[in-house]
Each structure stands twice: as structure tokens, then as C-alpha cells.
Design an enzyme around this catalytic site. Sequence first.
Site, mmCIF file in Angstrom:
data_model
loop_
_atom_site.group_PDB
_atom_site.id
_atom_site.type_symbol
_atom_site.label_atom_id
_atom_site.label_comp_id
_atom_site.label_asym_id
_atom_site.label_seq_id
_atom_site.Cartn_x
_atom_site.Cartn_y
_atom_site.Cartn_z
ATOM 1 N N LYS A 41 -3.467 13.587 2.807
ATOM 2 C CA LYS A 41 -3.011 13.378 4.190
ATOM 3 C C LYS A 41 -1.544 12.965 4.192
ATOM 4 C CE LYS A 41 -7.621 12.238 5.833
ATOM 5 N NZ LYS A 41 -8.616 11.205 6.056
ATOM 6 N N GLN A 60 -8.883 4.869 6.526
ATOM 7 C CA GLN A 60 -9.774 5.709 5.729
ATOM 8 C C GLN A 60 -11.133 5.030 5.558
ATOM 9 O OE1 GLN A 60 -9.014 8.897 4.550
ATOM 10 N NE2 GLN A 60 -11.180 8.957 4.014
ATOM 11 N N ASP A 96 -7.745 9.690 14.735
ATOM 12 C CA ASP A 96 -9.057 10.155 14.269
ATOM 13 C C ASP A 96 -10.000 10.396 15.454
ATOM 14 O OD1 ASP A 96 -9.429 10.725 11.601
ATOM 15 O OD2 ASP A 96 -9.652 8.629 11.003
#
Length: 280
Positions: free
Chosen positions: A50, A94, A117
Site C-alpha cells: 500500500k 491495518q 477503508d
Amino acid sequence: MAATVIDGKASAARLRAKIADDVKSSSTKPGLAVVLVGADPASEVYVRNKEKAVLEVGMNSFAHHLPATTSEAELLTLIDSLNADARVHGILVQLPLPNGIDAQKVLERIDPRKDVDGFHPVNAGKLAVGQDGLVPCTPIGCMILLRETLGDLKGLNAVVVGRSNIVGKPIAQLLLQADCTVTITHSKTKDLAGVCAQADIVIAAIGKPEFIKGAWIKKGATVIDVGINRITCDGKTKLVGDVAYDEALQNAGAITPVPGGVGPMTIACLLANTLKAAKK
Ligand code: NDP
């Protein structure tokens, strides 16, 4: 005739190139903060990919790699400071987080405007009522692949296998917005094979290797395999999806491979969400 293989890598590359162009002409340089707690090997790989992708499209990347001993209070303090930092437009924590940290509490602390997200209840609610918010990346990626493959999705029967908050439910919402007739299935569904056999579109998101058999797929249906499962075969490890790919290839009209299907789209859509957050 064997199915068309949907090339997620090529589609993701096109999207990333477009985002890089947008970033170049944008007055604000978008910035993404990626927070990793602990040293889970799979999470480390995801985070590295990422961060690399963010830099490649010309955005700022703010890496926060914290030890597994980090307390929930320390993590919440970091989220507060990222929420207040004007250079940071997107915040990604994460998952999974180490034991002892309440992931839901952490995700809810992220400013919904920076929630790239799309996991915050405010964004989940906006998606459910059809308001513009930040939508989870993997579901957006699936929709792009479906539209590129099928064009208009109106009236098609879509079966979503899996009802998680991060994949199954948001994909179902997006398919509904696209005027599909949507069936959501899960571990208690009776006759999953029979339900899948009615589908023009099958979305597989369960996390069980090759669980969905080729015989369950209607002739000509489009299959989007979200699953990523690591299995050992002839002493070697390899990645497979939730769909028995070789079998499904014989019945489907089009199908995503694993790897190289949905996976690359997820990161590209994370970049798209960061750009969207920065523009707002
Ligand atoms: P979860 O474990 O959160 O959810 C799995 C879902 O599958 C649940 O709703 C569960 O049902 C359902 N399920 C489990 N067994 C069956 C069964 N036998 N029949 C029907 N439904 C079943 O997984 P995620 O949604 O987070 O992830 C799903 C897969 O997608 C994983 O392989 C994951 O690695 C992958 N993934 C891939 C991404 C990508 O970028 N390509 C991104 C995110 C995830 P119930 O609710 O009843 O328990």
C-alpha cells in the site's frame, strides 16, 4: 467455450495511471497514513504494498509502524493526531490488531471524512441509504470489474456469498444501487449450490479455498472471486480463491483469477478513496 479471464491487474493499472494524472493536476497533494501495529507477516506485506502504491501515484505516505506492545490508548492518541493533521487525508489501520485492542473502537475513532477503508459506521450508513461517502475498497473494485465486463447491470440476478461488513454487505449494497436483484448468502444458507445456479453474477467472499464448485455456476455467468487462500499443493504453497477456478472456467462467461483479479483492484481503489478524501 472457456470463460473470459477478467484481468484485474490491467484494470488496476489503468485506474492507477488515471489517479496519478489527477494527483499531478491537483492543488493539494493527497496524503495517506497507514498504521500497522505488531509484526504479522501478511499484514507487513499488505502495508508495504500500500505504501509503495501511494508513493507511485505521487501521494504522500505517512507510515506509522508500532510495536505489538502498543496499548489501545496510545493507538487512539495517534488516531486523534492523524485526524487533526491537515497533510493526512486518509487513515488506514491495518487489521487484524493485536489482542487487547478493540478494533471497532479504533475504527470508530477515525474521522469518517478520512476513513478511506470505508469501515466507519457513518460511511456504512451512508452506503446503506445511498448517500455519498467513502465505500470499502474491495467492493468498489468488484463493481469496476463487473461494469467493465458486463456494462449495465440492471435487472441481473446477483448472488453474494459471504456477509462480512468489509466485503459481502457493501458489495450487496452496491449491486442493489446498480439495480441488480441481490441475494446475500452465508454459512446458514440452505442449498447454496441451488441459489448460486440462479445467478447471472456470483460474488464469492467466504475465505474457504475452492469451496464454490464449477457445477454451481450457470452457463455464461460472471464470477468475481474475492477469496484469497494460501494452500499447500505438491509441497508448494500457492494462492487460490473461494471458487474452484478450473471447473468454473468451463461454465462461466467471465471469471476473475486469484491472484490477479480482485486483489490488485483493492489497492487501486484505496488510492481512489484517498484522492476523493483529499478533494473533499
Ligand atoms: P469473513 O470471515 O469476515 O466472512 C466470511 C463470510 O463467509 C461470512 O459471512 C460467513 O458466513 C461466510 N461463510 C463461511 N462459510 C460459508 C459457507 N460454507 N457457505 C456460505 N457462506 C459461508 O471474511 P471476509 O469477508 O473478510 O473475507 C472473505 C475472503 O475474501 C477471504 O478469503 C479474504 O482473505 C478475502 N479478501 C480479499 C480481499 C482482496 O483484496 N481480494 C480483501 C478482503 C478480503 P457467516 O456470516 O454465517 O459466518
